[in-house]
Design an enzyme around this catalytic site. Structure first.
Site, short mmCIF file in Angstrom:
data_model
loop_
_atom_site.label_atom_id
_atom_site.label_comp_id
_atom_site.label_asym_id
_atom_site.label_seq_id
_atom_site.Cartn_x
_atom_site.Cartn_y
_atom_site.Cartn_z
CE LYS A 78 -4.38 -1.63 -2.68
NZ LYS A 78 -2.97 -1.95 -1.93
CB SER A 153 -2.96 0.73 1.11
OG SER A 153 -2.20 -0.07 0.28
CB SER A 177 -0.26 -2.29 1.44
OG SER A 177 0.15 -0.86 1.65
#
Length: 485
Positions: A78, A153, A177
Site C-alpha cells: 500500500k 482503504s 481497511s
C-alpha cells in the site's frame, strides 16, 4: 498453471527446487500488471527496474543456498508505507512528489529477507475511506466486477491479490481497511492485534487504531507473512515486546471443541440476504468440523461507529497538521506570506474526504466540545473493550459478517458519507478494542461478488484465528475461486 497464479508457498517450492527463477516470476507479474492496470488501477507506482534487479539478487541468494521462504517472492505494498527511494504518495496530491529517505520497518523486514517490490498500491487518500474512491490517483476497481469498488482503504492491496498482480500484499487497517477490501475481493486479510506489528514508517492516520497486516490468497500464506512481520521494534514504542509464535504450526485443522460466539448485535435487520446466507453456511461448516456455538452480546456495538469517527478524526487532525508545504510535498505557488502558503497548500493538496475528517476532528478537540465529543468517545471505547473482554471469557473466537453488503457500485455512496461510514460497522469495534480479526472468503453473491466472514480473536490470539480459518479453508472451495478477468 501460470506463475502469477501461484501462492507464496507454492512459488517458494518452485524457487527452492530451481524449477523457476525469481526473475521469471517477477517478469510474469510485471506483464500481468501491464495487461490489467488500465482496467483495475490497483497501482499508483510500478517499479519494474527495481523489481527485476531485486529478483536477480534473490536468484543469487537462492543459488548460494542462503534463501528462506520469502526470498524471491513478488510483493506489492500500500502506498502508505515509506519505501526509501521510491515515490510514496499515500493516495494524496499533497505528497505527489515525496521520495522518502528511509523505509517502514514492516517493509524493511520483508526486503531484508529477499522479497521483490513490484510497486506501490492504490488506496483511499491517507487511508480515509471505505471504497478507494478518494484516491488522488483515481478509483481502484474490483477485479470481480470493474463497475464495483474493491473496498477501502486498502483497495489496491486486495484488488492486486484478486487480479493476480502480486503474490502477497501489505495493507493497513484503522477501522476495517484490510478486512473489508479482502471480503469484497475474495482474499484473506488479517488485522493483527494492536502492537503486534511495527507501525514505524507507516504514514499515520489514527495512531491508536492503525495496524499493519497482510492480504494473501490463502491462510497458509497469511501465517507465513504474519510470522515475518510480527515482533517488537525499538523504533515504535507501541509495538509489544513478546515472543512471536510459529504461526504455521497453528494450521492443524483440528478445531473440535472450539467455542465460537455469535454476537446478536451483528445480525441486524437490513443485512444483505447473500451475506446472511454465507454466514449460515459458514456456521454449518464449523459445526461439521466440531466447533461449538454460543450466542453472545457486545452491547455497545451501536455506538462504535460514532465513537470511532470522533477518535479517528481527532487523531487525524493532529497527524495531518505536519503537511504544510514547507519541507516536503505539494507547495502552493504565488502565496502572499507564510499563512497563505500554508492555507493554499493544504486546500490544494487535500481531497474533500480528508478535509471533512480534519474539520470534524478539529471540532471534536476544540474548547467547549472536547468533553462532549472526544472524551465521551474515549469512554465508549473503554466500554467496547470491556464488552470483548467479557465475551472472550466464554468463547475462543467470535464469528461475524465483515460488511453488511457485497461490494457496491462505484459512485453509489460517494455523496452520502453516513452510508459510506456504515460500510465498516462490523469491523470498527475490533480496532477500538485493539484485538485481532481476519476476513476469510466464504461465499459469492447472486451478482457474482465475493463475500467474506470475520473471525475475531482474543488479543494476541492470531494463532487461534489462523487455525480456525485454515480448517474452514480446507473444508470449502471459496478461496480457490478466481475473478473472471
Amino acid at each position: 498453471m501460470d506463475l502469477f497464479d501461484l501462492t507464496l508457498h507454492e512459488l517458494h517450492a518452485k524457487l527452492k527446487s530451481k524449477e523457476v527463477s525469481s526473475r521469471e516470476a517477477t517478469s510474469a507479474m510485471l506483464d500481468r500488471i501491464a495487461e490489467l492496470e488500465p482496467r483495475i488501477n490497483a497501482f499508483i507506482t510500478v517499479t519494474p527496474e527495481r523489481a527485476l534487479a531485486e529478483a536477480e539478487a534473490a536468484d543469487r541468494r537462492i543459488a548460494a543456498g542462503e534463501a528462506d521462504v520469502l526470498t524471491g517472492i513478488p510483493l506489492a505494498v500500500k502506498d502508505i508505507f515509506l519505501t526509501e527511494g521510491t515515490l510514496t504518495t499515500c493516495g494524496s496530491r499533497i505528497l505527489n512528489n515525496f521520495i522518502p529517505p528511509y523505509s517502514a520497518t514492516s517493509f524493511e523486514k520483508l526486503k531484508q529477507r529477499g522479497m521483490v517490490l513490484l510497486g506501490k498500491l492504490n488506496q483511499d487518500e491517507f487511508a480515509m475511506g471505505s471504497s478507494n474512491e478518494s484516491s488522488a490517483s483515481g478509483p481502484c476497481r474490483n477485479p470481480w466486477n470493474t463497475d464495483c469498488i474493491p473496498g477501502g482503504s486498502s483497495g489496491g492491496s486486495a484488488a492486486a491479490i484478486a487480479a493476480r498482480q502480486a503474490t502477497v500484499t501489505l495493507g493497513t487497517d484503522t477501522g476495517g481497511s484490510i478486512r473489508q477490501p479482502a471480503s469484497h475481493c475474495g482474499c484473506v486479510g488479517l488485522k493483527p492485534t494492536y502492537g503486534r506489528v511495527s507501525r514505524y514508517g507507516v504514514i499515520a492516520y489514527a495512531s491508536s487504531l492503525d495496524q499493519v497486516g497482510p492480504l494473501t490468497r490463502d491462510v497458509t500464506d497469511c501465517a507465513i507473512m504474519l510470522g515475518a512481520l510480527a515482533g517488537h521494534d525499538p523504533k515504535d514504542s507501541t509495538s509489544v515486546d513478546r515472543p512471536v509464535p510459529d504461526y504455521q504450526a497453528a494450521l492443524t485443522n483440528d478445531i473440535r471443541g472450539l467455542r465460537i460466539g455469535l454476537p446478536r448485535e451483528y445480525f441486524i435487520e437490513g443485512l444483505d440476504p447473500d451475506v446472511q446466507a454465507s454466514m449460515d453456511q459458514a456456521i454449518e461448516t464449523y459445526r461439521r468440523l466440531g466447533a461449538e456455538f454460543t450466542e453472545i452480546s457486545l452491547p455497545h456495538t451501536d455506538y462504535a461507529v460514532a465513537s470511532y469517527y470522533l477518535i479517528a478524526t481527532a487523531e487525524a487532525s493532529a497527524n495531518l497538521a505536519r503537511y504544510d508545504g514547507v519541507r516536503f510535498g505539494h507547495r502552493a505557488e504565488q502565496a502572499e506570506g507564510l499563512l497563505e502558503m500554508y492555507s493554499r497548500s493544504r486546500s490544494q493538496g487535500f481531497g474533500s474526504e480528508v478535509k471533512r475528517r480534519i474539520m470534524l476532528g478539529t471540532y471534536a478537540l476544540s474548547s467547549g466540545y472536547y468533553d462532549a465529543y472526544y472524551l465521551k468517545a474515549q469512554k465508549v471505547r473503554t466500554l467496547i473493550m470491556a464488552d470483548f473482554i467479557q465475551a472472550f471469557e466464554g468463547v475462543d473466537l467470535i464469528l461475524t459478517p465483515v460488511a453488511p453488503t457485497p461490494a457496491f457500485r462505484i459512485g453509489e455512496k460517494v455523496n452520502d458519507p453516513l452510508q459510506m461510514y456504515l460500510s465498516d460497522i462490523f469491523t470498527i469495534p475490533v480496532n477500538l478494542a485493539g484485538t485481532c480479526a481476519m476476513s476469510l472468503p466464504a461465499g459469492i453473491s447472486g451478482q457474482g461478488l465475493p463475500i467474506g466472514v470475520q473471525l475475531i480473536g482474543k488479543p494476541f490470539g492470531e494463532e487461534t484465528i489462523l487455525r480456525a480459518a485454515h480448517a474452514f479453508e480446507q473444508a470449502t472451495e471459496w478461496h480457490s475461486l478466481r475473478a473472471p478477468l
